[in-house]
Scaffold this motif. Structure first.
Motif, PDB file in Angstrom:
ATOM      1  N   TRP A   1     -69.798  -2.446  21.048  1.00  0.00           N
ATOM      2  CA  TRP A   1     -69.315  -1.130  20.697  1.00  0.00           C
ATOM      3  C   TRP A   1     -67.842  -1.105  20.864  1.00  0.00           C
ATOM      4  O   TRP A   1     -67.452  -1.346  21.925  1.00  0.00           O
ATOM      5  N   LEU A   2     -67.045  -0.659  19.633  1.00  0.00           N
ATOM      6  CA  LEU A   2     -65.641  -0.245  19.867  1.00  0.00           C
ATOM      7  C   LEU A   2     -65.815   1.108  20.053  1.00  0.00           C
ATOM      8  O   LEU A   2     -66.535   1.947  19.599  1.00  0.00           O
ATOM      9  N   PRO A   3     -64.615   1.808  20.765  1.00  0.00           N
ATOM     10  CA  PRO A   3     -64.563   3.274  20.919  1.00  0.00           C
ATOM     11  C   PRO A   3     -64.182   4.078  19.530  1.00  0.00           C
ATOM     12  O   PRO A   3     -63.225   3.253  18.783  1.00  0.00           O
ATOM     13  N   SER A   4     -64.465   5.132  19.398  1.00  0.00           N
ATOM     14  CA  SER A   4     -64.212   5.701  18.129  1.00  0.00           C
ATOM     15  C   SER A   4     -62.738   6.480  18.544  1.00  0.00           C
ATOM     16  O   SER A   4     -62.639   7.713  18.775  1.00  0.00           O
ATOM     17  N   TYR A   5     -61.651   5.714  18.584  1.00  0.00           N
ATOM     18  CA  TYR A   5     -60.216   6.319  18.847  1.00  0.00           C
ATOM     19  C   TYR A   5     -59.368   5.870  17.722  1.00  0.00           C
ATOM     20  O   TYR A   5     -59.638   5.021  17.003  1.00  0.00           O
ATOM     21  N   PRO A   6     -58.083   6.358  17.913  1.00  0.00           N
ATOM     22  CA  PRO A   6     -57.061   5.657  17.013  1.00  0.00           C
ATOM     23  C   PRO A   6     -56.662   4.153  17.443  1.00  0.00           C
ATOM     24  O   PRO A   6     -57.368   3.651  18.387  1.00  0.00           O
ATOM     25  N   ALA A   7     -56.066   3.545  16.832  1.00  0.00           N
ATOM     26  CA  ALA A   7     -55.616   2.172  16.829  1.00  0.00           C
ATOM     27  C   ALA A   7     -55.431   1.470  18.121  1.00  0.00           C
ATOM     28  O   ALA A   7     -56.007   0.520  18.512  1.00  0.00           O
ATOM     29  N   GLY A   8     -54.406   2.116  18.816  1.00  0.00           N
ATOM     30  CA  GLY A   8     -54.178   1.520  19.901  1.00  0.00           C
ATOM     31  C   GLY A   8     -55.110   1.429  21.126  1.00  0.00           C
ATOM     32  O   GLY A   8     -55.593   0.196  21.558  1.00  0.00           O
ATOM     33  N   PRO A   9     -55.856   2.467  21.711  1.00  0.00           N
ATOM     34  CA  PRO A   9     -57.172   2.288  22.603  1.00  0.00           C
ATOM     35  C   PRO A   9     -58.161   1.291  21.661  1.00  0.00           C
ATOM     36  O   PRO A   9     -58.790   0.390  22.489  1.00  0.00           O
ATOM     37  N   LEU A  10     -58.325   1.496  20.566  1.00  0.00           N
ATOM     38  CA  LEU A  10     -59.376   0.507  19.839  1.00  0.00           C
ATOM     39  C   LEU A  10     -59.081  -0.983  20.017  1.00  0.00           C
ATOM     40  O   LEU A  10     -60.116  -1.692  20.291  1.00  0.00           O
ATOM     41  N   GLU A  11     -57.778  -1.035  19.685  1.00  0.00           N
ATOM     42  CA  GLU A  11     -57.478  -2.638  19.740  1.00  0.00           C
ATOM     43  C   GLU A  11     -57.437  -2.994  21.061  1.00  0.00           C
ATOM     44  O   GLU A  11     -57.804  -4.170  21.373  1.00  0.00           O
ATOM     45  N   ARG A  12     -57.134  -2.344  22.194  1.00  0.00           N
ATOM     46  CA  ARG A  12     -57.172  -2.614  23.589  1.00  0.00           C
ATOM     47  C   ARG A  12     -58.897  -3.323  24.042  1.00  0.00           C
ATOM     48  O   ARG A  12     -59.148  -3.998  24.588  1.00  0.00           O
ATOM     49  N   ALA A  13     -59.778  -2.172  23.572  1.00  0.00           N
ATOM     50  CA  ALA A  13     -61.386  -2.640  23.701  1.00  0.00           C
ATOM     51  C   ALA A  13     -61.519  -4.062  22.923  1.00  0.00           C
ATOM     52  O   ALA A  13     -62.332  -4.761  23.510  1.00  0.00           O
ATOM     53  N   LEU A  14     -60.742  -4.272  21.754  1.00  0.00           N
ATOM     54  CA  LEU A  14     -61.323  -5.489  20.942  1.00  0.00           C
ATOM     55  C   LEU A  14     -60.567  -6.716  21.725  1.00  0.00           C
ATOM     56  O   LEU A  14     -61.435  -7.568  21.915  1.00  0.00           O
ATOM     57  N   ASP A  15     -59.497  -6.341  22.215  1.00  0.00           N
ATOM     58  CA  ASP A  15     -59.019  -7.548  22.965  1.00  0.00           C
ATOM     59  C   ASP A  15     -59.841  -7.959  24.018  1.00  0.00           C
ATOM     60  O   ASP A  15     -59.970  -9.091  24.675  1.00  0.00           O
ATOM     61  N   ALA A  16     -60.299  -7.046  24.790  1.00  0.00           N
ATOM     62  CA  ALA A  16     -61.361  -7.176  25.826  1.00  0.00           C
ATOM     63  C   ALA A  16     -62.438  -8.089  25.581  1.00  0.00           C
ATOM     64  O   ALA A  16     -63.145  -9.028  26.080  1.00  0.00           O
ATOM     65  N   TRP A  17     -63.029  -7.741  24.572  1.00  0.00           N
ATOM     66  CA  TRP A  17     -64.273  -8.287  23.585  1.00  0.00           C
ATOM     67  C   TRP A  17     -63.930  -9.857  23.470  1.00  0.00           C
ATOM     68  O   TRP A  17     -64.664 -10.701  23.654  1.00  0.00           O
ATOM     69  N   GLU A  18     -62.493  -9.902  23.060  1.00  0.00           N
ATOM     70  CA  GLU A  18     -62.301 -11.108  22.426  1.00  0.00           C
ATOM     71  C   GLU A  18     -61.863 -12.050  23.719  1.00  0.00           C
ATOM     72  O   GLU A  18     -62.312 -13.334  23.602  1.00  0.00           O
ATOM     73  N   GLN A  19     -61.485 -11.469  24.824  1.00  0.00           N
ATOM     74  CA  GLN A  19     -61.431 -12.346  25.938  1.00  0.00           C
ATOM     75  C   GLN A  19     -62.544 -12.818  26.577  1.00  0.00           C
ATOM     76  O   GLN A  19     -62.698 -14.086  26.948  1.00  0.00           O
ATOM     77  N   ALA A  20     -63.703 -11.940  26.231  1.00  0.00           N
ATOM     78  CA  ALA A  20     -64.943 -12.268  26.930  1.00  0.00           C
ATOM     79  C   ALA A  20     -65.495 -13.534  26.082  1.00  0.00           C
ATOM     80  O   ALA A  20     -65.933 -14.504  26.743  1.00  0.00           O
ATOM     81  N   ILE A  21     -65.350 -13.540  24.650  1.00  0.00           N
ATOM     82  CA  ILE A  21     -65.527 -14.520  23.949  1.00  0.00           C
ATOM     83  C   ILE A  21     -65.059 -16.019  24.466  1.00  0.00           C
ATOM     84  O   ILE A  21     -65.540 -16.762  24.256  1.00  0.00           O
ATOM     85  N   ALA A  22     -63.606 -15.489  24.534  1.00  0.00           N
ATOM     86  CA  ALA A  22     -62.861 -16.898  24.743  1.00  0.00           C
ATOM     87  C   ALA A  22     -63.312 -17.492  26.069  1.00  0.00           C
ATOM     88  O   ALA A  22     -63.419 -18.713  26.205  1.00  0.00           O
ATOM     89  N   GLU A  23     -63.535 -16.735  27.067  1.00  0.00           N
ATOM     90  CA  GLU A  23     -64.051 -17.345  28.576  1.00  0.00           C
ATOM     91  C   GLU A  23     -65.399 -17.924  28.125  1.00  0.00           C
ATOM     92  O   GLU A  23     -65.587 -18.821  29.135  1.00  0.00           O
ATOM     93  N   LEU A  24     -66.232 -17.408  27.358  1.00  0.00           N
ATOM     94  CA  LEU A  24     -67.523 -18.149  27.109  1.00  0.00           C
ATOM     95  C   LEU A  24     -67.258 -19.248  26.579  1.00  0.00           C
ATOM     96  O   LEU A  24     -67.793 -20.363  26.940  1.00  0.00           O
ATOM     97  N   HIS A  25     -66.144 -19.611  25.759  1.00  0.00           N
ATOM     98  CA  HIS A  25     -65.854 -20.942  25.125  1.00  0.00           C
ATOM     99  C   HIS A  25     -64.910 -21.701  25.999  1.00  0.00           C
ATOM    100  O   HIS A  25     -64.518 -22.856  25.517  1.00  0.00           O
ATOM    101  N   GLY A  26     -64.858 -21.329  27.170  1.00  0.00           N
ATOM    102  CA  GLY A  26     -63.893 -21.960  28.339  1.00  0.00           C
ATOM    103  C   GLY A  26     -62.541 -22.187  27.964  1.00  0.00           C
ATOM    104  O   GLY A  26     -61.858 -22.865  28.359  1.00  0.00           O
ATOM    105  N   GLU A  27     -62.024 -21.097  27.277  1.00  0.00           N
ATOM    106  CA  GLU A  27     -60.632 -20.927  27.307  1.00  0.00           C
ATOM    107  C   GLU A  27     -59.764 -20.000  28.120  1.00  0.00           C
ATOM    108  O   GLU A  27     -60.577 -19.098  28.542  1.00  0.00           O
TER     109      GLU A  27
END
Length: 277
Positions: A251-277
């Motif tokens: 789930w992404l938060p129902s926010y303007p672009a800035g907070p939403l993109e920071r939440a997306l960054d965290a999700w992408e970081q978790a995906i990257a760590e899963l892939h060993g990056e």
């Protein structure tokens, strides 16, 4: 395993088309939108997440309008409902709406379905909470008939019509994937009866995976597992990958672009760590 996001598209946050375009650009596979037609001002049913009902539940755009905006703003992203409260819809109208979006999007709809938890909400639509699961099954089955038959008929206890014409048909054959949401004790029966997959919420007690394994192994046809509410934790992602999940959704938060993109960054970081990056 694919990765997607969920979003309550509200009128005071980043719009559904903008969010969809953003997550497609960032490489996500799918976006799923929540639905509530309204929230009764006087509620007896407790919020299933515990505590006060979050404000976003009261402010969502119409689900089908939201999915259309997202579909028209993207070209590859899967566009889904997470979830569509089928017991609050006329099945003939809903079949037309879903088929239209799937046709306009080139076959990118994923239909997550559920009966909901807010009893007052469904009662306002004329639905008896005691029979909502049977009603949902008939409405989904009726839609599947409309999507696949030139002259569709359906005769059930709650849904009944004889020989209707309805176009367009969905772009996907035979129709968009139907994913049954929920974690109730009989949800597996509903998946086996009329769905292409299971769409539960992640729970910290890890109960999804053993139930999924039993469901998959006992099914007479291939099924998929998509999981909502997955945290941005590579250890959790690894567990679902090992269990053979089709996709996981954060789930992404129902926010303007800035907070939403920071939440997306965290999700992408978790995906990257899963892939060993």
């Amino acid at each position: 395993m694919d990765f997607g996001v969920g979003y309550f598209a509200t009128h005071d946050a980043l719009g559904p088309g903008e969010v969809a375009a953003l997550v497609e650009q960032r490489g996500q596979e799918s976006i799923f939108f929540a639905e509530h037609t309204h929230i009764p001002a006087e509620r007896r049913t407790p919020y299933d997440g515990g505590g006060e009902l979050p404000r976003k539940y009261l402010h969502t755009y119409d689900l089908m309008v939201t999915m259309t905006a997202a579909a028209l703003a993207t070209s590859r992203l899967r566009i889904g409902s997470g979830i569509c409260l089928v017991v609050e819809h006329d099945p003939i109208v809903l079949a037309k709406q879903v088929a239209s979006i799937d046709h306009l999007s080139g076959g990118r709809v994923e239909l997550g379905v559920g009966a909901g938890w807010n009893r007052e909400e469904m009662e306002n639509h004329g639905t008896d909470p005691r029979t909502r699961m049977a009603l949902m099954q008939e409405r989904v089955e009726a839609m599947q008939q409309i999507w696949t038959e030139d002259e569709a008929s359906y005769h059930g206890e709650f849904v009944d019509f004889e020989r209707i014409w309805s176009w367009p048909k969905p772009a996907q054959q035979p129709f968009p994937p139907v994913l049954v949401g929920g974690m109730g004790p009989t949800v597996e029966q509903r998946v086996l009866a009329y769905a292409d997959g299971w769409f539960p919420n992640h729970l910290p007690d890890d109960s999804v995976i053993p139930r999924w394994t039993a469901l998959r192994d006992g099914a007479d046809r291939p099924l998929t597992l998509s999981v909502l509410s997955v945290p941005a934790d590579p250890r959790v992602l690894e567990q679902y990958a090992e269990a053979g999940a089709r996709r996981v959704v954060h789930w992404l938060p129902s926010y303007p672009a800035g907070p939403l993109e920071r939440a997306l960054d965290a999700w992408e970081q978790a995906i990257a760590e899963l892939h060993g990056e």
